[in-house]
Design a protein around this motif. Structure first.
Motif, mmCIF file in Angstrom:
data_model
loop_
_atom_site.group_PDB
_atom_site.id
_atom_site.type_symbol
_atom_site.label_atom_id
_atom_site.label_comp_id
_atom_site.label_asym_id
_atom_site.label_seq_id
_atom_site.Cartn_x
_atom_site.Cartn_y
_atom_site.Cartn_z
ATOM 1 N N MET A 32 55.867 65.852 35.030
ATOM 2 C CA MET A 32 55.616 66.457 33.757
ATOM 3 C C MET A 32 54.514 67.382 33.887
ATOM 4 O O MET A 32 53.565 67.157 34.360
ATOM 5 C CB MET A 32 55.574 65.373 32.778
ATOM 6 N N VAL A 33 54.978 68.546 33.518
ATOM 7 C CA VAL A 33 54.003 69.593 33.228
ATOM 8 C C VAL A 33 53.754 69.971 31.851
ATOM 9 O O VAL A 33 54.736 70.540 31.185
ATOM 10 C CB VAL A 33 54.361 70.840 34.116
ATOM 11 N N ILE A 34 52.585 70.069 31.351
ATOM 12 C CA ILE A 34 52.199 70.515 30.093
ATOM 13 C C ILE A 34 51.582 71.723 30.039
ATOM 14 O O ILE A 34 50.442 71.737 30.900
ATOM 15 C CB ILE A 34 51.652 69.367 29.463
ATOM 16 N N ALA A 35 51.891 72.821 29.182
ATOM 17 C CA ALA A 35 51.045 74.044 29.096
ATOM 18 C C ALA A 35 50.780 74.515 27.618
ATOM 19 O O ALA A 35 51.777 73.848 26.833
ATOM 20 C CB ALA A 35 51.479 75.066 30.059
ATOM 21 N N SER A 36 49.978 75.218 27.441
ATOM 22 C CA SER A 36 50.015 75.904 26.216
ATOM 23 C C SER A 36 50.094 77.465 26.033
ATOM 24 O O SER A 36 49.589 78.247 27.206
ATOM 25 C CB SER A 36 48.477 75.792 25.357
ATOM 26 N N GLY A 37 50.843 78.003 25.234
ATOM 27 C CA GLY A 37 50.763 79.305 24.878
ATOM 28 C C GLY A 37 49.716 79.801 23.734
ATOM 29 O O GLY A 37 49.645 78.883 22.704
ATOM 30 N N ARG A 38 49.484 80.999 23.741
ATOM 31 C CA ARG A 38 48.697 81.374 22.392
ATOM 32 C C ARG A 38 49.111 81.620 21.101
ATOM 33 O O ARG A 38 48.597 81.661 20.106
ATOM 34 C CB ARG A 38 47.873 82.756 22.808
ATOM 35 N N SER A 39 50.502 81.910 21.284
ATOM 36 C CA SER A 39 51.516 82.277 19.763
ATOM 37 C C SER A 39 52.755 81.661 19.912
ATOM 38 O O SER A 39 53.178 81.368 21.153
ATOM 39 C CB SER A 39 51.150 83.654 19.505
ATOM 40 N N HIS A 40 53.446 81.732 19.010
ATOM 41 C CA HIS A 40 54.923 81.420 18.850
ATOM 42 C C HIS A 40 55.568 82.558 20.224
ATOM 43 O O HIS A 40 56.331 82.015 21.075
ATOM 44 C CB HIS A 40 55.753 81.817 17.664
ATOM 45 N N ARG A 41 55.108 83.714 20.194
ATOM 46 C CA ARG A 41 55.855 84.844 21.062
ATOM 47 C C ARG A 41 55.274 84.395 22.509
ATOM 48 O O ARG A 41 56.101 84.352 23.307
ATOM 49 C CB ARG A 41 55.521 86.053 20.645
ATOM 50 N N HIS A 42 54.109 84.072 22.703
ATOM 51 C CA HIS A 42 53.804 83.804 23.998
ATOM 52 C C HIS A 42 54.299 82.422 24.481
ATOM 53 O O HIS A 42 54.594 82.233 25.796
ATOM 54 C CB HIS A 42 52.157 83.515 24.093
ATOM 55 N N VAL A 43 54.372 81.451 23.711
ATOM 56 C CA VAL A 43 55.021 80.235 24.112
ATOM 57 C C VAL A 43 56.680 80.717 24.563
ATOM 58 O O VAL A 43 57.023 80.057 25.710
ATOM 59 C CB VAL A 43 55.153 79.204 23.069
ATOM 60 N N SER A 44 57.541 81.432 23.828
ATOM 61 C CA SER A 44 58.757 81.402 24.310
ATOM 62 C C SER A 44 58.812 82.500 25.556
ATOM 63 O O SER A 44 59.752 82.411 26.394
ATOM 64 C CB SER A 44 59.345 82.567 23.176
#
Length: 110
Positions: A32-44
């Protein structure tokens, strides 16, 4: 496949990437890999890039949930499950802690 996933996340500037080995914990997947994006757009964008990389590497079409919303995208690539969160959503669900608790109880039971 885990190297491809982590490299793709790194290329997309995903933050706080954590890989958890599930092979002895669950039949769900190997990792399982978990990561974060800075914003909605970055996550997508991070998710989109990973999906494309998996397909180009010959791993087929991964199942994807949450891509349109961009708060939490789940990518099921078979042997690897990837969660990409906005930071607030990640801290709310705290999936890493759930799996860390399982590791701690396994260690204590030995």
């Amino acid at each position: 496949m885990i190297d491809l996933v982590t490299a793709s996340l790194d290329d997309s500037k995903a933050e706080e990437v954590v890989a958890i080995d599930l092979r002895r914990k669950s039949a769900l997947a190997d990792h399982m890999v978990i990561a974060s994006g800075r914003s909605h757009r970055h996550v997508s964008a991070v998710a989109d890039h990973l999906i494309r990389d998996l397909k180009e590497a010959g791993y087929g079409n991964a199942r994807v949930e949450g891509l349109q919303n961009g708060d939490w995208v789940l990518i099921d690539a078979g042997d690897i499950i990837v969660h990409i969160f906005r930071p607030e959503v990640r801290s709310f669900y705290n999936i890493e802690k759930m799996w860390s608790v399982a590791e701690a109880s396994e260690t204590q039971g030995r």
